[in-house]
Design an enzyme around this catalytic site. Structure first.
Site, short mmCIF file in Angstrom:
data_model
loop_
_atom_site.label_atom_id
_atom_site.label_comp_id
_atom_site.label_asym_id
_atom_site.label_seq_id
_atom_site.Cartn_x
_atom_site.Cartn_y
_atom_site.Cartn_z
CE LYS A 252 -3.14 2.62 3.07
NZ LYS A 252 -3.99 2.59 4.29
CG ASP A 257 -5.57 7.82 4.58
OD1 ASP A 257 -6.53 8.40 4.02
OD2 ASP A 257 -5.71 6.84 5.35
CE LYS A 264 -6.59 8.72 8.03
NZ LYS A 264 -7.19 7.65 8.83
CG ASP A 275 -1.84 5.30 4.93
OD1 ASP A 275 -1.61 4.29 5.61
OD2 ASP A 275 -2.97 5.57 4.46
CG ASP A 334 -9.90 7.39 6.78
OD1 ASP A 334 -8.84 7.34 6.12
OD2 ASP A 334 -9.95 7.62 8.00
CD GLU A 336 -6.71 5.05 2.61
OE1 GLU A 336 -7.67 5.09 3.39
OE2 GLU A 336 -5.53 4.93 2.99
NE ARG A 338 -10.69 -1.44 4.22
CZ ARG A 338 -11.22 -1.61 5.43
NH1 ARG A 338 -12.33 -2.32 5.58
NH2 ARG A 338 -10.64 -1.07 6.48
N1 BES Z 1 -4.13 4.53 6.96
C1 BES Z 1 -5.22 4.26 7.81
C2 BES Z 1 -4.87 3.30 8.95
C3 BES Z 1 -3.89 3.80 9.97
C4 BES Z 1 -4.34 4.36 11.15
C5 BES Z 1 -2.53 3.66 9.79
C6 BES Z 1 -3.45 4.81 12.09
C7 BES Z 1 -1.62 4.10 10.74
C8 BES Z 1 -2.09 4.66 11.89
C9 BES Z 1 -6.36 3.63 7.02
O1 BES Z 1 -6.47 4.03 5.71
C10 BES Z 1 -7.63 4.03 7.69
O2 BES Z 1 -7.93 5.19 7.68
N2 BES Z 1 -8.34 3.07 8.26
C11 BES Z 1 -9.54 3.32 8.94
C12 BES Z 1 -10.59 2.38 8.40
C13 BES Z 1 -11.96 2.66 8.88
C14 BES Z 1 -12.51 3.91 8.22
C15 BES Z 1 -12.85 1.49 8.56
C16 BES Z 1 -9.31 3.03 10.44
O3 BES Z 1 -8.71 2.00 10.74
O4 BES Z 1 -9.69 3.87 11.23
ZN ZN Z 2 -4.71 4.70 4.82
MN MN Z 3 -7.62 5.84 5.48
#
Ligand code: BES
Ligand code: ZN
Ligand code: MN
Length: 486
Positions: A252, A257, A264, A275, A334, A336, A338
């Site tokens: 990824k 992000d 966010k 990210d 968010d 994204e 996946r």
């Molecule tokens: N890049 C983030 C995950 C992340 C969070 C990485 C904190 C490093 C530190 C990912 O894209 C994300 O935003 N995931 C969300 C998914 C949710 C919206 C289902 C999450 O885990 O909050």
């Molecule tokens: Zn992300």
């Molecule tokens: Mn995200």
């Protein structure tokens, strides 16, 4: 980079001796008087040689550092001890490390020297290119470490493996520490293209080619950004007589992000420049294989995009048809990572017939909250692959903890109006994300997914890694590739 030399040299103004735990100080490299003097100091300071402990004796004419190497340390512990040594030596120019056997350990002199040196190379990593006002005296001055070993030539030859890996980790950390304005998808792709000088084959797909190949989920992430998305395909052919791929790596590479329209919160959003760690780890792993001339065929695919809100961004509720033909209702922009991975996973199987895949991604806050900074999350459809990866994690110090995927978690991502949705509710977010990815894995593909969201950043600073990017996964994957393929 710090220069490491293996030689038969025995004298120097700054000497380091290695002492096993629970033994009297009796170095074969020192005189009886010196050993006695050091033992006296050790008794006074309660120094008993536990791994990583250091006693620093400054005298008028020289300096002796006594490094504890424990009773039967692991290679990772020796690396940590080497890294700790760096902070004691950084204001010197040169130092000599006198290596001798650890009494109750299976590690050879060569292994001890290699792991100390590897730790020093990682511990000396700094990301300081953006300081303009730092004075010369604020920077480390250490240039050269000499190791006294029995067979310098052989030790030096075998060190190639570690130098390559240290180089790759340092490169990976550099990529991850770069802010998003200095590492856009296009700049990242250019950087990857430059690795061709090592004998890697690199192909870059731009917007047009991505459209032609139907990278529609990946494109839906990129469409809110001014930055053109890229996909890089990196090949290392270590087996010129075979055209089969032993392993596919997918990363990824979200260079920033923001969350997109599902934006966010402001606090901590700056961390989302990292990210793209999964992509950096894939690229660096291939770099390591090239530097090591590893006898394996490995292909990497990384999806490089920026996730931004704008008038052209994906709306929550949009339905997009993936490269695989399956449709996805994008509930939360968010989630994204996946989406980026799904098309890359399908592509690597369809285009290159890869039968064993590891993907790596900063994917979910849920896995981060479950495992913290200690372990990355491992999800897999194959017990042998999972077991081998866990062992590689333990051996390399980049540890994995397996978390579940099953039909129950998978059901959570069913959508009312499309084949699936991109989030599975508030529970077990790491597992539902992994189930999403699994929907893009063919029946006969062995697959593992590493969720490194909690371990991509070093928050306090450790001997082996200063504050900032860890580039977690490069050492783990290198160990796995060199010991578990074929
Ligand atoms: N890049 C983030 C995950 C992340 C969070 C990485 C904190 C490093 C530190 C990912 O894209 C994300 O935003 N995931 C969300 C998914 C949710 C919206 C289902 C999450 O885990 O909050
Ligand atoms: Zn992300
Ligand atoms: Mn995200």
């Amino acid at each position: 980079m710090l220069e490491i030399i293996f030689s038969g040299k025995k004298t120097s103004k700054i000497k380091v001796i290695c002492v096993s735990e629970g033994n009297r100080i009796n170095s074969i490299h020192l005189s009886k008087e010196e050993n006695a003097m050091l033992q006296k100091k050790a008794d006074e300071n309660c120094f008993c040689g536990t791994v990583g402990s250091i006693m620093d004796i400054c005298r008028i004419k020289d300096r002796i550092l006594v490094l504890g190497v424990g009773k039967s340390p692991t290679e990772v512990q020796i690396q940590t001890a080497g890294a700790g040594l760096y902070s004691k030596l950084l204001k010197s120019e040169k130092a000599l490390i006198l290596v001798e056997p650890i009494k109750s350990s299976k590690l050879s002199d060569e292994q001890i020297a290699h792991n100390l040196a590897f730790g020093l190379l990682l511990g000396s990593y700094r990301f300081d290119k953006y300081f303009t006002r730092k004075k010369p005296e604020d920077y480390p001055t250490l240039e050269q470490i000499i190791f006294n070993v029995k067979n310098p030539e052989k030790t030096n030859k075998n060190f190639k493996h570690y130098i390559a890996l240290a180089n790759a980790v340092r490169y990976g950390r550099d990529l991850c520490n770069e802010p998003a304005n200095h590492l856009t998808p296009a700049i990242f792709a250019d950087d990857i293209k430059r690795l061709e000088y090592l004998g890697l084959e690199v192909e870059i797909l731009g917007q047009q080619e991505l459209k032609e190949h139907n990278f529609n989920l990946l494109l839906s992430v990129a469409q809110g950004s001014q930055q053109e998305p890229k996909v890089a395909i990196i090949k290392w052919r270590g087996k010129p007589n075979s055209n089969q791929w032993d392993l596919g790596l997918v990363g990824k590479g979200v260079t920033f992000d923001s969350g997109g329209i599902s934006i966010k919160p402001a606090s901590g959003m700056e961390d989302m420049k990292q990210d793209m760690t999964g992509a950096a780890v894939v690229v660096s792993s291939l770099k390591a294989l090239a530097l090591q001339c590893a006898p394996e065929n490995v292909i990497g695919v990384v999806g490089l995009v920026e996730n931004m809100p704008s008038g052209t961004a994906t709306h929550p509720g949009d339905i997009v048809t993936s490269m695989s033909g399956q449709t996805v209702e994008i509930i939360n922009t968010d989630a994204e990572g996946r989406l980026v991975l799904a098309d890359c996973l399908w592509f690597i199987q369809q285009q290159y017939g890869v039968k064993k895949i590891i993907d790596i991604a900063t994917l979910t806050g849920a896995t981060m909250r479950a495992l913290g900074e200690e372990y990355a999350g491992l999800f897999s459809n194959n017990d042998t692959l999972a077991k081998d990866l866990i062992i590689a994690g333990d051996k390399s110090g980049e540890k994995l903890w397996r978390l579940p995927i099953n039909k129950g978690y998978d059901k959570k991502i069913n959508s009312d109006i499309a084949d699936m949705k991109n989030i599975g509710g508030s529970l077990a977010g790491g597992s539902t994300a992994a189930c999403f990815l699994q929907r893009y894995i063919k029946e006969d593909t062995k697959w593992a997914h590493l969720d490194i969201a909690g371990v991509d950043k070093e928050n306090t600073g450790k001997p082996i890694c200063p504050k900032g990017a860890t580039a977690f996964g490069i050492r783990l994957l290198n160990h796995f590739i060199l010991n578990n393929l074929n």
